[in-house]
Enzyme design. Structure first.
Site, PDB file in Angstrom:
ATOM      1  N   LYS A 181       1.139  -1.473  -0.147  1.00  0.00           N
ATOM      2  CA  LYS A 181      -0.540   0.418   0.131  1.00  0.00           C
ATOM      3  C   LYS A 181       0.391   1.764  -0.387  1.00  0.00           C
ATOM      4  CE  LYS A 181      -2.987   2.743   2.665  1.00  0.00           C
ATOM      5  NZ  LYS A 181      -2.074   4.275   2.464  1.00  0.00           N
ATOM      6  N   GLY A 214      -5.502   5.053   4.634  1.00  0.00           N
ATOM      7  CA  GLY A 214      -5.323   4.219   5.945  1.00  0.00           C
ATOM      8  C   GLY A 214      -6.207   2.719   6.546  1.00  0.00           C
ATOM      9  N   SER A 235       3.323   7.028  11.318  1.00  0.00           N
ATOM     10  CA  SER A 235       3.594   7.446  12.367  1.00  0.00           C
ATOM     11  C   SER A 235       3.093   6.709  13.970  1.00  0.00           C
ATOM     12  CB  SER A 235       2.319   8.282  12.789  1.00  0.00           C
ATOM     13  OG  SER A 235       1.361   7.449  12.776  1.00  0.00           O
ATOM     14  N   GLU A 257       8.989   0.867  11.896  1.00  0.00           N
ATOM     15  CA  GLU A 257       9.700   1.771  11.358  1.00  0.00           C
ATOM     16  C   GLU A 257       8.522   3.274  12.353  1.00  0.00           C
ATOM     17  OE1 GLU A 257      11.487   5.108  10.507  1.00  0.00           O
ATOM     18  OE2 GLU A 257      11.987   4.646   9.156  1.00  0.00           O
TER      19      GLU A 257
END
Length: 489
Positions: A181, A214, A235, A257
């Site tokens: 994505k 998302g 985030s 990450e």
């Protein structure tokens, strides 16, 4: 000014083909330099994720072309993809600049790093192997490293091509299949890479790309029962929800990450001009839109005033403008949402008593540009010293002793990166060993390469990307034990 690139691919990429979404919906992609629409792209949702996962499962099925391919041949395909990116680097860099807003030279550098990353992992494909183990008893024991299966990968908007390479490289080297994505704001280069994967010769279903949002595509990936691993860069807030979804679905593994509020410390013995330049680049590269940006600049009190003066002059001289124009060093933020968040934090810094030495407001009349901003007289309790700004805002804090510095540098939920500028290696190593960060750079910053593991402590993430460490999350270890009549050493 470089001619803006033609948009070639806007649909979903599933099972080796560009296809419309099940719903037929589309969404607009915006040029951050103007705030105007570039094009509409196909919007995927849960139904499209299901189709992509099924394609990836077929490609991963026992006996498939991908599963029976020699490991070295997988490496050849990855190397071919790197060659094609290198061939089309000019186009890809221009497309990245159009969609993301970063100055063209920065986008061109990203293409070089992406190629290096893929070539690094291409070299790993036939060097992933197990062991024979001298276990107790009459047995022959060996381990075998196998790909985890179908992986979901969710990348951010700040380095779209580079993040594709960071995700594709280890997953493909391990033999996994992928449903990617791209960020909602920046899907265009990921779709072009999908096109290149066909030319490179990857079997259908090995790489799939689903555009979308998302809360639809991202959530569907993280909850999907047939995805065995999620790799996410973004985030900390979203990272929390991914962990929750992974646990509540099929206990899929994940690597995260996440955000950072990274300190970079300058001691009085450092070369001042080099320190100013290094700290400046640490925060202003990519308009501050970097997870490991050196966003808290700690400067020793003996050199503080001179450091602030030189930094403000450098910020004032930084050329802001159209990212396609020659000589421009500073483009727009990626979106109106990010622009508004940064401006809000800048205003909070003013209200809480920090001194604006340069910038501090919108630049120009269109697009999402913010002036390079330098704050002095910053204290640890200010929002700009605690929250991840993710923008072109340098906060300069004063320190006196190493003990004080370490305590303040570590007083954060984050732990992604850190830096120190000094000529004294004892000072450098004392700081490096004490600071809670996944990467520590001494007399440099953001010196990340394909060979070096990257990831965070604390709420900056789980696991590592790049280097050999980046492969482990895509592999399962299987132990095979064979009974034998007699064991001989």
């Amino acid at each position: 000014m470089t001619k803006q690139p033609e948009i070639k691919f806007t649909k979903l990429f599933i099972d080796g083909k560009f296809v419309d979404s099940v719903s037929g919906k589309k969404f607009a992609v915006i040029n951050p330099s103007t705030g105007k629409k570039i094009c509409d792209v196909t919007e995927g949702d849960e139904a499209d994720v299901d189709k992509a996962v099924e394609a990836a499962r077929r490609a991963f099925k026992l006996g498939s072309k991908w599963r029976t391919m020699d490991a070295s041949s997988r490496g050849h395909l990855i190397y071919k993809l790197a060659d094609l990116i290198e061939r089309d680097a000019e186009y890809l860099a221009a497309l990245e600049t159009l969609n993301n807003g970063k100055p063209l030279p920065e986008a061109q550098f990203d293409m070089v790093f992406a190629v290096k990353c893929l070539r690094y992992y291409a070299g790993w494909t036939d060097k992933i192997h197990g062991q024979t183990i001298p276990a107790d008893g009459s047995s022959f024991v060996m381990t075998r490293k196998e790909p985890v299966g179908v992986v979901g990968q969710i990348i951010p908007w700040n380095y779209p091509v580079l993040m594709c390479a960071w995700k594709f490289g280890p997953a493909l080297a391990a033999g996994c299949t992928i449903v990617l994505k791209p960020a909602t704001e920046t899907p265009l280069t990921a779709l072009y890479l999908a096109h290149l994967s066909v030319e490179a010769g990857f079997p259908a279903g090995v790489i799939n790309v689903v555009n979308g949002f998302g809360d639809t595509v991202g959530t569907a990936l993280t909850k999907h029962p047939n995805i065995q691993k999620i790799a996410f860069t973004g985030s900390t807030e979203v990272g929390r929800s991914i962990m929750e979804n992974a646990a509540k679905s099929n206990l899929k593994r994940f690597s995260l990450e996440l955000g950072g509020k990274s300190p970079i410390a300058v001691f009085p013995d450092a070369d001042l001009d080099n320190a100013v330049s290094t700290c400046f680049s640490a925060i202003f590269a990519n308009m501050g839109q970097c997870c490991c940006a050196g966003s808290r600049t700690f400067v020793h009190e003996d050199i503080y005033d001179e450091f602030v003066k030189k930094t403000a002059a450098m910020a004032a001289a930084r050329k802001v403008g159209n990212p396609f124009d020659e000589g421009v060093e500073h483009g727009p933020q990626v979106s109106e949402k990010q622009f508004n968040k940064i401006i809000d934090l800048v205003e909070s810094g003013k209200k809480e008593g920090a001194s604006v030495k340069c910038g501090g407001k919108k630049w120009g009349t269109e697009g999402y540009f913010i002036e390079p901003t330098v704050f002095a007289d910053v204290t640890d309790d200010m929002r700009i010293a605690k929250e991840e700004i993710f923008g072109p805002v340098q906060t300069i804090l004063k320190f006196r002793t190493m003990k004080e510095l370490i305590e303040r540098a570590n007083k954060t939920y984050y732990g992604l990166a850190a830096g120190v500028m000094t000529k004294d290696m004892n000072t450098a190593l004392t700081f490096a060993q004490a600071v809670e960060a996944g990467s520590v750079w001494i007399n440099c910053y953001n010196a990340t390469t394909a060979q070096t593991p990257f990831g965070g402590f604390k709420m900056s993430g789980q696991g590592r990307e790049l280097g050999e460490e980046g492969l482990h999350h895509y592999l399962e270890v299987k132990t095979i034990t064979i009974a034998i009549p007699q064991k001989n050493s």
